[in-house]
Design a protein around this motif. Structure first.
Motif, mmCIF file in Angstrom:
data_model
loop_
_atom_site.group_PDB
_atom_site.id
_atom_site.type_symbol
_atom_site.label_atom_id
_atom_site.label_comp_id
_atom_site.label_asym_id
_atom_site.label_seq_id
_atom_site.Cartn_x
_atom_site.Cartn_y
_atom_site.Cartn_z
ATOM 1 N N UNK A 43 1.963 -2.007 11.573
ATOM 2 C CA UNK A 43 2.412 -3.150 11.936
ATOM 3 C C UNK A 43 4.003 -3.275 11.968
ATOM 4 N N UNK A 44 4.328 -2.489 11.101
ATOM 5 C CA UNK A 44 6.028 -2.352 11.466
ATOM 6 C C UNK A 44 6.272 -1.470 12.475
ATOM 7 N N UNK A 45 5.461 -0.395 12.767
ATOM 8 C CA UNK A 45 5.833 0.464 14.210
ATOM 9 C C UNK A 45 5.748 -0.527 15.465
ATOM 10 N N UNK A 46 4.575 -1.299 15.451
ATOM 11 C CA UNK A 46 4.362 -2.189 16.522
ATOM 12 C C UNK A 46 5.431 -3.100 16.683
ATOM 13 N N UNK A 47 5.727 -3.883 15.691
ATOM 14 C CA UNK A 47 7.044 -4.678 15.493
ATOM 15 C C UNK A 47 8.331 -3.928 16.228
ATOM 16 N N UNK A 48 8.418 -3.202 15.872
ATOM 17 C CA UNK A 48 9.553 -2.152 16.265
ATOM 18 C C UNK A 48 9.696 -1.972 17.738
ATOM 19 N N UNK A 49 8.492 -2.063 18.363
ATOM 20 C CA UNK A 49 8.118 -1.611 19.790
ATOM 21 C C UNK A 49 7.953 -2.712 20.399
ATOM 22 N N UNK A 50 7.938 -3.944 19.968
ATOM 23 C CA UNK A 50 7.309 -5.052 20.762
ATOM 24 C C UNK A 50 8.276 -5.568 22.075
ATOM 25 N N UNK A 51 9.494 -5.059 22.041
ATOM 26 C CA UNK A 51 10.385 -5.401 23.272
ATOM 27 C C UNK A 51 10.027 -4.417 24.293
ATOM 28 N N UNK A 52 9.375 -3.424 24.527
ATOM 29 C CA UNK A 52 9.222 -2.660 25.698
ATOM 30 C C UNK A 52 8.765 -3.449 26.832
ATOM 31 N N UNK A 53 9.380 -2.845 28.062
ATOM 32 C CA UNK A 53 9.129 -3.766 29.175
ATOM 33 C C UNK A 53 7.799 -3.453 30.268
ATOM 34 N N UNK A 54 6.901 -3.060 29.333
ATOM 35 C CA UNK A 54 5.758 -2.230 30.083
ATOM 36 C C UNK A 54 4.476 -3.258 30.016
ATOM 37 N N UNK A 55 4.105 -3.568 31.134
ATOM 38 C CA UNK A 55 3.243 -4.710 31.304
ATOM 39 C C UNK A 55 2.007 -4.647 30.363
ATOM 40 N N UNK A 56 1.471 -3.257 30.600
ATOM 41 C CA UNK A 56 0.013 -3.384 29.539
ATOM 42 C C UNK A 56 0.380 -2.805 28.106
ATOM 43 N N UNK A 57 1.465 -1.991 27.948
ATOM 44 C CA UNK A 57 1.669 -1.610 26.488
ATOM 45 C C UNK A 57 2.083 -2.869 25.896
ATOM 46 N N UNK A 58 2.895 -3.644 26.318
ATOM 47 C CA UNK A 58 3.522 -5.039 25.811
ATOM 48 C C UNK A 58 2.325 -5.789 25.330
ATOM 49 N N UNK A 59 1.320 -5.925 26.348
ATOM 50 C CA UNK A 59 0.090 -6.785 26.295
ATOM 51 C C UNK A 59 -0.708 -6.130 25.162
ATOM 52 N N UNK A 60 -0.786 -5.065 24.981
ATOM 53 C CA UNK A 60 -1.751 -4.462 24.142
ATOM 54 C C UNK A 60 -1.107 -4.643 22.571
ATOM 55 N N UNK A 61 0.252 -4.173 22.542
ATOM 56 C CA UNK A 61 0.949 -4.486 21.396
ATOM 57 C C UNK A 61 0.945 -6.200 20.752
ATOM 58 N N UNK A 62 1.277 -7.016 21.751
ATOM 59 C CA UNK A 62 1.087 -8.571 21.317
ATOM 60 C C UNK A 62 -0.527 -8.942 21.011
ATOM 61 N N UNK A 63 -1.386 -8.360 21.698
ATOM 62 C CA UNK A 63 -2.751 -8.667 21.231
ATOM 63 C C UNK A 63 -3.207 -8.086 19.902
ATOM 64 N N UNK A 64 -2.570 -6.745 19.619
ATOM 65 C CA UNK A 64 -2.758 -6.344 18.220
ATOM 66 C C UNK A 64 -2.308 -7.007 17.234
ATOM 67 N N UNK A 65 -1.033 -7.439 17.497
ATOM 68 C CA UNK A 65 -0.380 -8.270 16.436
ATOM 69 C C UNK A 65 -0.779 -9.518 16.384
ATOM 70 N N UNK A 66 -1.259 -10.186 17.355
ATOM 71 C CA UNK A 66 -1.740 -11.504 17.251
ATOM 72 C C UNK A 66 -3.185 -11.365 16.548
ATOM 73 N N UNK A 67 -4.043 -10.421 16.760
ATOM 74 C CA UNK A 67 -5.278 -10.495 15.929
ATOM 75 C C UNK A 67 -5.095 -10.077 14.577
ATOM 76 N N UNK A 68 -3.914 -9.328 14.260
ATOM 77 C CA UNK A 68 -3.632 -9.092 12.982
ATOM 78 C C UNK A 68 -2.933 -10.394 12.132
ATOM 79 N N UNK A 69 -2.585 -11.601 13.065
ATOM 80 C CA UNK A 69 -1.940 -12.576 12.404
ATOM 81 C C UNK A 69 -0.598 -12.833 12.354
#
Lengths: 310, 134
Positions: free
Chosen positions: A115-141
């Motif tokens: 979770x900490x890794x994904x939060x640190x990477x959440x600002x990346x400007x990549x359409x798919x990677x950002x979406x995957x990060x958002x989805x993962x962190x949303x599913x996690x709450x």
């Protein structure tokens, strides 16, 4: 006299026996721990994700960051996919096989890193990677803003209106309800992609400071929870005050960050849509799926609703 | 001259008020500090992990178990540490799991090329704060 000595010897022998048993049990547990650790290390996915060594970032998850995205996009995206798989419980069974009934504790330990890794990477400007990060962190709450809203509506609002001692105490230390909606809005804005690495670097230190402070605040949350369980009201009051101070600093930094970073985000990118978080500020461009989430959440309307709570 | 006297009186009053306020604030600050240290969780463990990070950064294995030391040496930890300089670290959370404790830390380091890195890690340690692995 004989009896006393015998009793004393029995006590001594029993004591030594118990101590020996305890140290054997302890040694067994540590040996188990080491054996389990080695079993995890034999799993290729585990070593690839988390690395082997302390301090140095030798695992993929440890490299999740804006800088690493800029350096090696392919490896970054692969780490994001693995992180999402981890949060989707794809590896739970392997933890259970190795750690048995202790599996949950070890899974949670590693989950914090993910979770900490994904939060640190959440600002990346990549359409798919950002979406995957958002989805993962949303599913996690963690970044499930709909869930955050529901929690506040269902648990905080009734307490705010209640008349008990605890309710009064909570109301005293809590900010006005409408502020909570504003903070959620700031939090949402802080998770958006930043299109230019140079712009990101300009505010990177603030982002890191926010990240570290939010990590520290976890402990205050634990303290409040523990104090509430024990009904230690002095501790509840003090730790809640500390948490409020921490959170207020945190949101102040977030507010500052949002103010400083919003203009930087106004670069045109493919599949972006304009939104206007603050009427007095320029519009910003976000990926279409973020704009949809933003419109669905409608923070301003929610804030007006909370402001009206008496 | 006539102006000076009341100003002097006022100034004394202001000074006294300020002194009282300062004392009050200091008292609150001290109370806060006392309560904070009273309610701080795992201060000894945090100290131990910080010292372990320092030791490991200096390739000293005093804080880790023999098994873990052997593992780190086998995996070339010494070599990995030669190419980096640890600049700062912070232990942000200690969790309890029976007799074992899990500590989470953030470490900042610089590699040979001068590039800065941050890493989040965790240690599993026993009651004596000996580290048995990540």
């Amino acid at each position: 006299m004989h009896n006393t000595r015998r009793v004393s010897n029995i006590v001594k022998i029993t004591g030594i026996g118990l101590l020996a048993a305890a140290s054997i049990a302890e040694a067994d547990k540590l040996r188990d721990l080491w054996r389990q650790r080695k079993q995890m290390m034999d799993k290729q996915w585990y070593v690839e994700m988390f690395g082997k060594l302390p301090i140095v970032a030798d695992g993929d998850i440890e490299k999740l960051s804006y800088d690493f995205y800029d350096e090696d996009k392919w490896a970054f995206k692969n780490a994001v996919i693995q992180a999402k798989r981890f949060l989707q419980h794809s590896f739970d069974r392997e933890y259970e096989q190795v750690y048995g009934s202790d599996a949950r504790a070890y899974m949670l330990k590693d989950r914090q890193k993910v979770v900490a890794g994904l939060l640190r990477a959440v600002n990346v400007p990549d359409y798919d990677a950002h979406r995957t990060i958002r989805d993962a962190l949303r599913q996690d709450g963690i970044l499930d803003f709909e869930f955050h809203k529901r929690q506040i509506d269902q648990h905080v609002v009734p307490r705010y209106k209640g008349n008990g001692d605890l309710e009064t105490a909570l109301r005293t230390i809590m900010p006005p309800l409408g502020d909570l909606a504003e903070k959620e809005k700031q939090l949402f804005l802080a998770t958006m992609p930043i299109y230019s690495p140079d712009d990101y670097r300009r505010i990177e230190d603030e982002i890191e400071a926010i990240f570290e402070q939010s990590m520290d605040s976890w402990e205050s949350v634990d303290n409040v929870r523990e104090a509430l369980d024990k009904k230690d009201w002095i501790k509840v009051a003090h730790q809640a005050k500390k948490l409020r101070g921490d959170m207020s600093d945190l949101f102040e930094q977030l507010n500052d960050l949002t103010d400083r970073s919003l203009p930087y985000r106004a670069g045109a990118m493919p599949r972006t849509v304009a939104i206007q978080p603050y009427p007095e500020k320029p519009k910003i461009f976000v990926f279409d799926y973020i704009a949809k989430e933003w419109n669905d959440l409608d923070f301003d309307r929610w804030k007006a609703k909370l402001d009206a709570v008496k | 001259m006539t102006d000076k006297k009341p100003r002097g009186c006022l100034s004394k009053l202001v000074r006294a008020t300020l002194a009282a306020a300062a004392l009050g604030a200091a008292g609150l600050y001290v109370t806060d500090k006392v309560l904070e240290s009273k309610f701080e969780r795992h201060p000894e463990e945090k100290k131990a992990v910080k010292s372990a990070l320092e030791q490991l950064a200096g390739e000293n294995y005093q804080s880790v178990s023999d098994d873990y030391k052997q593992f780190l040496q086998q995996e070339g930890f010494d070599k990995a540490m030669e190419s980096i300089t640890v600049t700062s670290y912070n232990v942000f959370r200690i969790e309890e799991k029976g007799d074992l404790k899990i500590s989470h830390y953030i470490v900042h380091y610089t590699d040979k090329k001068g590039k800065q890195h941050k890493n989040i890690g965790s240690f599993v340690m026993d009651e004596q704060c000996t580290i048995h692995g990540e």
